[in-house]
Design an enzyme around this catalytic site. Structure first.
Site, PDB file in Angstrom:
ATOM      1  N   LYS A  79      10.137  -8.797   4.350  1.00 56.78           N
ATOM      2  CA  LYS A  79      11.211  -9.418   5.140  1.00 56.78           C
ATOM      3  C   LYS A  79      11.855 -10.511   4.312  1.00 56.78           C
ATOM      4  O   LYS A  79      11.196 -11.144   3.488  1.00 56.78           O
ATOM      5  CB  LYS A  79      10.635 -10.033   6.428  1.00 56.78           C
ATOM      6  N   LYS A 103       4.495  -2.164  11.914  1.00 59.12           N
ATOM      7  CA  LYS A 103       5.532  -1.311  12.524  1.00 59.12           C
ATOM      8  C   LYS A 103       5.643   0.025  11.787  1.00 59.12           C
ATOM      9  O   LYS A 103       5.635   1.091  12.407  1.00 59.12           O
ATOM     10  CB  LYS A 103       6.863  -2.072  12.444  1.00 59.12           C
ATOM     11  N   SER A 133      16.264   3.839   8.937  1.00 58.11           N
ATOM     12  CA  SER A 133      16.383   3.369   7.551  1.00 58.11           C
ATOM     13  C   SER A 133      15.622   4.305   6.610  1.00 58.11           C
ATOM     14  O   SER A 133      16.068   4.581   5.492  1.00 58.11           O
ATOM     15  CB  SER A 133      15.821   1.957   7.402  1.00 58.11           C
ATOM     16  N   HIS A 143       0.838  -1.211   0.000  1.00 58.40           N
ATOM     17  CA  HIS A 143       0.000   0.000   0.000  1.00 58.40           C
ATOM     18  C   HIS A 143       0.864   1.249   0.000  1.00 58.40           C
ATOM     19  O   HIS A 143       0.421   2.331  -0.359  1.00 58.40           O
ATOM     20  CB  HIS A 143      -0.964  -0.001   1.194  1.00 58.40           C
ATOM     21  N   ARG A 144       2.103   1.101   0.452  1.00 60.79           N
ATOM     22  CA  ARG A 144       3.113   2.151   0.325  1.00 60.79           C
ATOM     23  C   ARG A 144       4.344   1.468  -0.268  1.00 60.79           C
ATOM     24  O   ARG A 144       4.659   0.329   0.098  1.00 60.79           O
ATOM     25  CB  ARG A 144       3.503   2.712   1.698  1.00 60.79           C
ATOM     26  N   LYS A 188       9.523  -2.587   2.957  1.00 67.16           N
ATOM     27  CA  LYS A 188      10.781  -2.479   3.705  1.00 67.16           C
ATOM     28  C   LYS A 188      10.882  -3.585   4.731  1.00 67.16           C
ATOM     29  O   LYS A 188       9.885  -3.934   5.372  1.00 67.16           O
ATOM     30  CB  LYS A 188      10.768  -1.115   4.420  1.00 67.16           C
TER      31      LYS A 188
HETATM   32  P1  NAD Z   1      22.067 -10.109  16.059  1.00 69.01           P
HETATM   33  O1  NAD Z   1      22.340 -11.299  15.231  1.00 69.01           O
HETATM   34  O2  NAD Z   1      22.954  -8.916  15.939  1.00 69.01           O
HETATM   35  O3  NAD Z   1      22.036 -10.485  17.614  1.00 69.01           O
HETATM   36  C1  NAD Z   1      21.285 -11.519  18.158  1.00 69.01           C
HETATM   37  C2  NAD Z   1      21.958 -11.904  19.468  1.00 69.01           C
HETATM   38  O4  NAD Z   1      21.128 -12.850  20.139  1.00 69.01           O
HETATM   39  C3  NAD Z   1      23.324 -12.522  19.283  1.00 69.01           C
HETATM   40  O5  NAD Z   1      24.247 -11.954  20.178  1.00 69.01           O
HETATM   41  C4  NAD Z   1      23.080 -13.997  19.570  1.00 69.01           C
HETATM   42  O6  NAD Z   1      24.229 -14.648  20.096  1.00 69.01           O
HETATM   43  C5  NAD Z   1      21.954 -13.908  20.594  1.00 69.01           C
HETATM   44  N1  NAD Z   1      21.167 -15.141  20.666  1.00 69.01           N
HETATM   45  C6  NAD Z   1      20.814 -15.980  19.683  1.00 69.01           C
HETATM   46  N2  NAD Z   1      20.113 -17.019  20.144  1.00 69.01           N
HETATM   47  C7  NAD Z   1      20.004 -16.820  21.480  1.00 69.01           C
HETATM   48  C8  NAD Z   1      19.403 -17.531  22.533  1.00 69.01           C
HETATM   49  N3  NAD Z   1      18.757 -18.675  22.298  1.00 69.01           N
HETATM   50  N4  NAD Z   1      19.473 -17.029  23.781  1.00 69.01           N
HETATM   51  C9  NAD Z   1      20.128 -15.872  24.016  1.00 69.01           C
HETATM   52  N5  NAD Z   1      20.740 -15.154  23.054  1.00 69.01           N
HETATM   53  C10 NAD Z   1      20.671 -15.633  21.815  1.00 69.01           C
HETATM   54  O7  NAD Z   1      20.545  -9.721  15.763  1.00 69.01           O
HETATM   55  P2  NAD Z   1      19.822  -8.324  15.974  1.00 69.01           P
HETATM   56  O8  NAD Z   1      19.926  -7.569  14.707  1.00 69.01           O
HETATM   57  O9  NAD Z   1      20.277  -7.722  17.254  1.00 69.01           O
HETATM   58  O10 NAD Z   1      18.298  -8.798  16.103  1.00 69.01           O
HETATM   59  C11 NAD Z   1      17.769  -9.271  17.325  1.00 69.01           C
HETATM   60  C12 NAD Z   1      16.257  -9.204  17.255  1.00 69.01           C
HETATM   61  O11 NAD Z   1      15.857  -7.853  16.998  1.00 69.01           O
HETATM   62  C13 NAD Z   1      15.604 -10.040  16.151  1.00 69.01           C
HETATM   63  O12 NAD Z   1      14.345 -10.469  16.592  1.00 69.01           O
HETATM   64  C14 NAD Z   1      15.428  -9.031  15.020  1.00 69.01           C
HETATM   65  O13 NAD Z   1      14.408  -9.393  14.117  1.00 69.01           O
HETATM   66  C15 NAD Z   1      15.050  -7.806  15.829  1.00 69.01           C
HETATM   67  N6  NAD Z   1      15.251  -6.536  15.137  1.00 69.01           N
HETATM   68  C16 NAD Z   1      16.468  -6.173  14.649  1.00 69.01           C
HETATM   69  C17 NAD Z   1      16.618  -4.934  14.034  1.00 69.01           C
HETATM   70  C18 NAD Z   1      17.958  -4.439  13.566  1.00 69.01           C
HETATM   71  O14 NAD Z   1      18.039  -3.250  13.162  1.00 69.01           O
HETATM   72  N7  NAD Z   1      19.005  -5.199  13.581  1.00 69.01           N
HETATM   73  C19 NAD Z   1      15.516  -4.087  13.884  1.00 69.01           C
HETATM   74  C20 NAD Z   1      14.278  -4.487  14.401  1.00 69.01           C
HETATM   75  C21 NAD Z   1      14.175  -5.712  15.030  1.00 69.01           C
END
Ligand code: NAD
Length: 468
Positions: free
Chosen positions: A105, A93, A362, A64-65, A69
């Site tokens: 995604k 979001k 972003s 819709h937009r 992303k």
């Molecule tokens: P990342 O890969 O940088 O970090 C994830 C961390 O979680 C790692 O340090 C990993 O070792 C740890 N981990 C993995 N499995 C685990 C477990 N079972 N128990 C404890 N720790 C565990 O990922 P991220 O980018 O920080 O993303 C983390 C969450 O945030 C995800 O759900 C992602 O979808 C969400 N998210 C990320 C962003 C972004 O900008 N990176 C934006 C919005 C949402």
């Protein structure tokens, strides 16, 4: 996920509550919830003399937009259901925090730890080519960003792959966000999601009547916080909250267990330890607990799950002791756990709001790429000059010198990072205020209210376009 519902169904179940409150007719409800398109790609890559076949997905939940992303995730937990659920969350979001994008995604089934940097580059470039050729990656229609297992490095490779295929596209840099700053990225994007978590919590604590419902008092200062996952999101959220708001990070849970220190952990030192040792075990001065999941149930003020989905489920929701959960990860609380936690009076700041900082910045990066100029480049020195004139004029009129600390604040032109953080702060504050207003209008929890905020905007957009 230990519950009966898949991640996708779990998200839909929670969205259904908002659709019911708004009395949205069935057809429209289906249109909003359905994933628009899902691409599956399988491609071979020669690694160390052997051919390996990789599978990846890109789901576009809404258009819709445009562009749609959403991040690209590299993990061995990735599957189509997960990618669809995460794409749906992106739609909601973006609408909640007023970012004019659809939701998407992507994911690649891979364990990045098994491959060298060179191999990861070949695999990423190959995956990017598949997405580009199938129409799932371009500045105008579908723009990825980092997620779990990916970062600036992967985004730079994707950008370069697109640029080589479409050198005549003057906006090529906008085909992906979360890039390194010297390749068209923006200051503050790396820590944006973590900073957004901090701003979300700050805004929540500006509403004492809401804080009182959790049984907590005062501001963030001194609050005991447990963080799960010290990756991009968890690290920056924990670091900033400790350094700038005086919270105590009393436990960090990682893959190999948890470390606990009631006096507060040194987060930068812990991150260093984690990157050198591959785990938190052995971190000096802290108690090590091998059963990380049990630490989610620890007595604390705020629980920040920042690792992966489904960690608070029907099996442990009854034992969670934190009165406030800030969902930094996507989908950390399952639909079944959500019911249990609400019944227990635990307040949840929902993922689709709390972790929106990444997509907000972003959006700024994408705008910067389309305008081909850094934010603040034209006005920074002009603002400084005007500030100096004001100070001079006041000094002349009052015949008194201006206090130094006020002078330096007035004679200051904002940097790009200042502007990014200001825009992020504003978006998070407004996002929470819209959620709060709706939660009062319908006397409902923040998650349902957040989805109501989103659905109203998405539905409005569908109706305006004349879909029905
Ligand atoms: P990342 O890969 O940088 O970090 C994830 C961390 O979680 C790692 O340090 C990993 O070792 C740890 N981990 C993995 N499995 C685990 C477990 N079972 N128990 C404890 N720790 C565990 O990922 P991220 O980018 O920080 O993303 C983390 C969450 O945030 C995800 O759900 C992602 O979808 C969400 N998210 C990320 C962003 C972004 O900008 N990176 C934006 C919005 C949402």
């Amino acid at each position: 996920m230990r519950d009966n519902l898949s991640f996708r169904d779990s998200v839909d179940r929670m969205v259904d509550r908002a659709l019911a409150l708004l009395e949205v007719e069935d057809g429209m409800a289906q249109a909003i919830k359905a994933c628009n398109t899902v691409l599956t790609v399988t491609f071979p890559v020669r690694i160390r003399g052997r051919i390996e076949v990789f599978t990846g997905w890109r789901a576009t939940h809404s258009i819709h937009r445009l562009p749609s992303k959403g991040g690209i995730r590299y993990a061995t937990t990735v599957n189509q259901d997960e990618v669809e659920a995460l794409a749906a969350l992106m739609t909601y979001k973006c609408a909640i925090v007023n970012v004019p994008f659809g939701g998407s995604k992507g994911g690649l089934y891979i364990d990045p730890a098994k491959y060298s940097r060179e191999e990861m580059e070949i695999i990423t470039r190959r995956f990017a080519r598949e997405l580009i050729r199938k129409g799932f990656l371009s500045p105008a229609t579908n723009v990825p960003a980092p997620d779990m297992g990916t970062g600036q490095r992967e985004m730079a490779w994707i950008l370069d792959t697109y640029k080589h295929l479409y050198p005549e596209d003057i906006n090529y840099a906008a085909c992906v966000t979360g890039k390194p700053v010297n390749h068209g990225g923006i200051q503050g994007r790396v820590e944006a999601t973590g900073r957004g978590v901090q701003y979300a919590l700050r805004e929540f604590f500006r509403h004492p009547e809401e804080v009182a419902k959790t049984g907590l008092e005062g501001g963030l200062e001194g609050k005991r916080v447990v963080v799960q996952g010290l990756g991009n999101v968890g690290y920056h959220a924990a670091r900033l909250l400790a350094a700038e708001d005086g919270v105590r990070i009393v436990a960090v849970i990682e893959r190999d267990g948890a470390v606990i220190d009631p006096a507060g952990l040194d987060i930068p030192a812990l991150r260093q330890h984690l990157s050198e040792r591959g785990g938190v075990k052995g971190f000096p001065g802290a108690r090590y607990e091998p059963d990380g999941a049990a630490v989610l149930e620890m007595d604390c003020d705020i629980l920040i799950p920042a690792a992966l989905e489904g960690v608070i489920h029907a099996g442990n929701a009854a034992r969670i002791r934190a009165p406030l959960i800030a969902e930094a990860a996507n989908g950390p609380v399952t639909a079944e756990a959500d019911v249990i936690l609400r019944e227990r009076g635990i307040t949840m700041l929902p993922d689709a709001f709390v972790n929106a900082g990444g997509v907000i910045v972003s959006y700024f990066e994408w705008i910067r790429n389309l305008s081909h100029i850094r934010f603040g480049r034209m006005e920074r020195r002009f603002d400084e000059l005007r500030g100096r004139h004001i100070v001079d004029a006041i000094e002349r009129m009052t015949e008194a010198p201006f206090p130094d600390h006020l002078r330096s604040e007035l004679v200051y032109g904002a940097t790009e990072l200042d502007l990014v953080n200001s825009g992020l702060d504003d978006s998070m504050r407004q996002g929470f205020q819209e959620i709060l207003e709706v939660s009062r209008e319908f006397d409902t929890d923040y998650r349902t209210a957040a989805f109501v905020v989103a659905i109203r905007k998405v539905m409005r957009s569908y109706l305006d376009m004349g879909v029905y």
